[in-house]
Enzyme design. Structure first.
Site, mmCIF file in Angstrom:
data_model
loop_
_atom_site.group_PDB
_atom_site.id
_atom_site.type_symbol
_atom_site.label_atom_id
_atom_site.label_comp_id
_atom_site.label_asym_id
_atom_site.label_seq_id
_atom_site.Cartn_x
_atom_site.Cartn_y
_atom_site.Cartn_z
ATOM 1 N N ARG A 124 0.855 -1.183 0.000
ATOM 2 C CA ARG A 124 0.000 0.000 0.000
ATOM 3 C C ARG A 124 0.895 1.239 0.000
ATOM 4 O O ARG A 124 1.635 1.463 0.959
ATOM 5 C CB ARG A 124 -0.908 -0.019 1.248
ATOM 6 C CG ARG A 124 -1.692 1.247 1.410
ATOM 7 C CD ARG A 124 -2.574 1.288 2.657
ATOM 8 N NE ARG A 124 -3.142 2.619 2.703
ATOM 9 C CZ ARG A 124 -3.078 3.457 3.744
ATOM 10 N NH1 ARG A 124 -2.534 3.086 4.886
ATOM 11 N NH2 ARG A 124 -3.572 4.669 3.649
ATOM 12 N N GLU A 144 -6.840 8.705 6.557
ATOM 13 C CA GLU A 144 -6.926 9.422 7.829
ATOM 14 C C GLU A 144 -7.285 10.900 7.670
ATOM 15 O O GLU A 144 -6.517 11.785 8.059
ATOM 16 C CB GLU A 144 -5.596 9.307 8.596
ATOM 17 C CG GLU A 144 -5.215 7.888 8.954
ATOM 18 C CD GLU A 144 -4.021 7.828 9.913
ATOM 19 O OE1 GLU A 144 -3.480 8.873 10.282
ATOM 20 O OE2 GLU A 144 -3.641 6.715 10.292
ATOM 21 N N GLU A 200 -3.336 0.073 8.364
ATOM 22 C CA GLU A 200 -2.141 0.476 9.125
ATOM 23 C C GLU A 200 -2.268 -0.026 10.545
ATOM 24 O O GLU A 200 -3.359 0.002 11.128
ATOM 25 C CB GLU A 200 -1.970 2.006 9.212
ATOM 26 C CG GLU A 200 -1.435 2.659 7.978
ATOM 27 C CD GLU A 200 -1.230 4.167 8.148
ATOM 28 O OE1 GLU A 200 -0.997 4.632 9.281
ATOM 29 O OE2 GLU A 200 -1.323 4.867 7.128
#
Ligand code: NAG
Ligand code: NAG
Length: 506
Positions: A111, A202, A409
């Site tokens: 990623r 995020e 993550e």
């Protein structure tokens, strides 16, 4: 004014019907047990990085400046160690080596994010496409595929072309169209080989910390309304980019598209105090639900609407600080993610307090802290609380109807002094992954992949190079930016290869 008041009254009535923000997740009695077992056969393992944190090449081959270039170069430096991402890990030149690191650990996928101003120097198509920028990502994608590693692209991981920042960035609604054009360029250029797309990483962090708290680019310490406007425009941008993929690219390219939302887990400070229990649910809903409720239900969480509308009215405002979606936007948003990308690191304790400071923090009427007995990392905000990961995964299952989750993550920070023997990171990964295993095998959570943050030490935003999250040690003193595997790289290679923890050590 009148319609605002009428709406507030209605919302309060509606919200009191489901005041809670999902269900509390009770403590599990097997928190201290290590579960031996493996993930389903179709489970996938990978690593994540982000363009500004690793690439360097900040002014090379036609790349335009972005808001992080601008932020790190400003004087005095807003970065803890005064550093910049000008060179970082030099992945702009060393991507082939990065791919070998991934291969050595046995990663199924990688990623990474695209630097918007590397492919569109002023952020727009009319401003010109930088072919050298596209070529860099084409090379990286081809190298990954040649090594049997699937590429997963994040379109936006916080580095905004400065030309768009100068027009207001995410608080100017015009960016919604710019993002759609950028997304179309990436789908067109890479979608023949890239089948997993993440629109945003995020958004809480860049909206709240960039436009409210001022510690991230663009460094604005603005009013209590800007972070809400920022998220509103991010959600609209996400919805259009998702629909574009779904309608025009998916029928040909057959990939999937989603969004990555970060969240801690929130435990009541006093579990026997119902006000703290309610406050902890409010905290996870203000954090995760701020983005995920619109993506799953078409609108903000009722508890946010209720609290922010009431406070806005008490402040004598004409309108709520929390913007409103039209019916059309609600329809575009609802169901706009093929999977839920989840970034998770830590847990906080929550107390119910009444607050008068306007803005996302005060609006919740909460105060957060961490238990001093929880093990520390090199990051002030990150303590090791493995059971919190499982609780969050169960809350997500209950709240959104057991969506498909990709953990995008999860990781631990230490500092330079730790070097290669990163035992605390080894413990972190084992215990967090074990709690994810419990969530899958015991709680029935629909989790299909796990992404460790990060492949290598890198530029940790406002903390510079002082905090290290990598499973490879990067020597920043060497012009080669030499990468060396830490103990945790070996541990993850084993977990990846065995697809979990098949049996206790003999
Ligand atoms: C940051 O951007 C502003 C606006 O474009 C510009 O005036 C300023 O010189 C830039 N600062 C740096 C350090 O590049
Ligand atoms: C599309 O992808 C799915 C799973 O990712 C696969 O099962 C299917 O065969 C693919 N269809 C085409 C037309 O490639």
């Amino acid at each position: 004014m009148r319609s605002f008041l009428v709406r507030t009254v209605l919302v309060v009535i509606l919200a009191s019907a489901h005041l809670s923000s999902g269900k509390s997740v009770p403590k599990a009695d097997d928190d201290d047990e290590f579960l031996y077992g493996v993930f389903p056969d179709d489970f996938r393992w990978g690593f994540a990085t982000a363009s500004y944190q690793i690439e360097g090449g900040w002014a090379e081959d036609g790349k335009g400046p972005n808001n992080w270039d601008n932020f790190t170069h400003s004087v005095p430096s807003p970065i803890a160690d005064g550093s910049t991402g000008d060179i970082a890990c030099d992945s702009y030149h060393k991507y082939k080596e990065d791919v070998q690191l991934l291969k050595n650990i046995g990663a199924d996928y990688y990623r990474f994010s695209v630097s918007w101003s590397r492919v569109l120097p002023d952020g727009t198509i009319p401003g010109g496409i930088n072919q050298a920028g596209l070529q860099y990502y084409n090379n990286l994608i081809d190298e990954l595929i040649a090594n049997n590693i699937e590429p997963m692209i994040t379109l936006y991981h916080w580095d905004l072309p400065q030309a768009l920042q100068d027009k207001g960035g995410w608080v100017n609604e015009a960016i919604v169209q710019d993002f759609q054009a950028y997304a179309a360029l990436l789908y067109t250029s890479f979608g023949d080989r890239v089948k997993k797309w993440i629109t945003f990483n995020e958004a809480y962090v860049f909206c709240q910390q960039g436009y409210g708290d001022g510690v991230h680019a663009p460094g604005y310490k603005l009013t209590a309304t800007e972070p809400y406007k920022c998220i509103h425009n991010v959600l609209k941008s996400h919805a259009l980019a998702y629909r574009l993929y779904q309608n025009q690219f998916k029928p040909i390219q057959n990939g999937t598209c989603g969004i990555t939302i970060d969240s801690g887990w929130y435990e009541p400070k006093d579990p026997n105090n119902p006000a703290d229990v309610e406050a902890a649910l409010r905290a996870v809903t203000f954090k995760h639900g701020w983005l995920a409720f619109p993506v799953y239900t078409g609108d903000y969480p009722p508890v946010m609407r209720q609290f922010i509308d009431r406070k806005s009215e008490q402040e004598g405002r004409e309108e709520s600080r929390l913007p409103v979606f039209t019916e059309e936007w609600k329809q575009l948003l609802k169901g706009s993610s093929d999977f839920l990308g989840l970034n998770h690191y830590t847990t906080e304790l929550v107390e119910s307090v009444s607050r008068a400071d306007p803005g996302w923090h005060g609006d919740q009427d909460t105060q957060t802290s961490q238990d001093p007995s929880w093990p520390e990392s090199a990051s002030s905000w990150l303590r090791v609380v493995p059971f919190g990961f499982r609780r969050l995964l169960v809350w997500i299952k209950e709240t959104y109807g057991n969506p498909l989750v990709y953990v995008t993550e999860n990781g631990f920070s230490d500092d330079h002094s730790v070097g290669l023997n990163d035992d605390k990171r080894v413990d972190y990964y084992r215990s967090y992954i074990n709690n994810m295993l419990k969530a899958v095998l015991k709680d029935g959570c629909n989790i299909k992949s796990y992404t460790a943050w990060s492949l290598m030490d890198n530029f940790e935003w406002a903390r510079g190079y002082a905090e290290r999250f990598g499973v490879h040690f990067v020597d920043y003193d060497s012009p080669e930016r030499t990468r060396t595997p830490k103990k945790s790289a070996g541990e993850l290679a084993k977990i990846f290869a065995e697809n979990g923890f098949p049996a206790p050590p003999q």
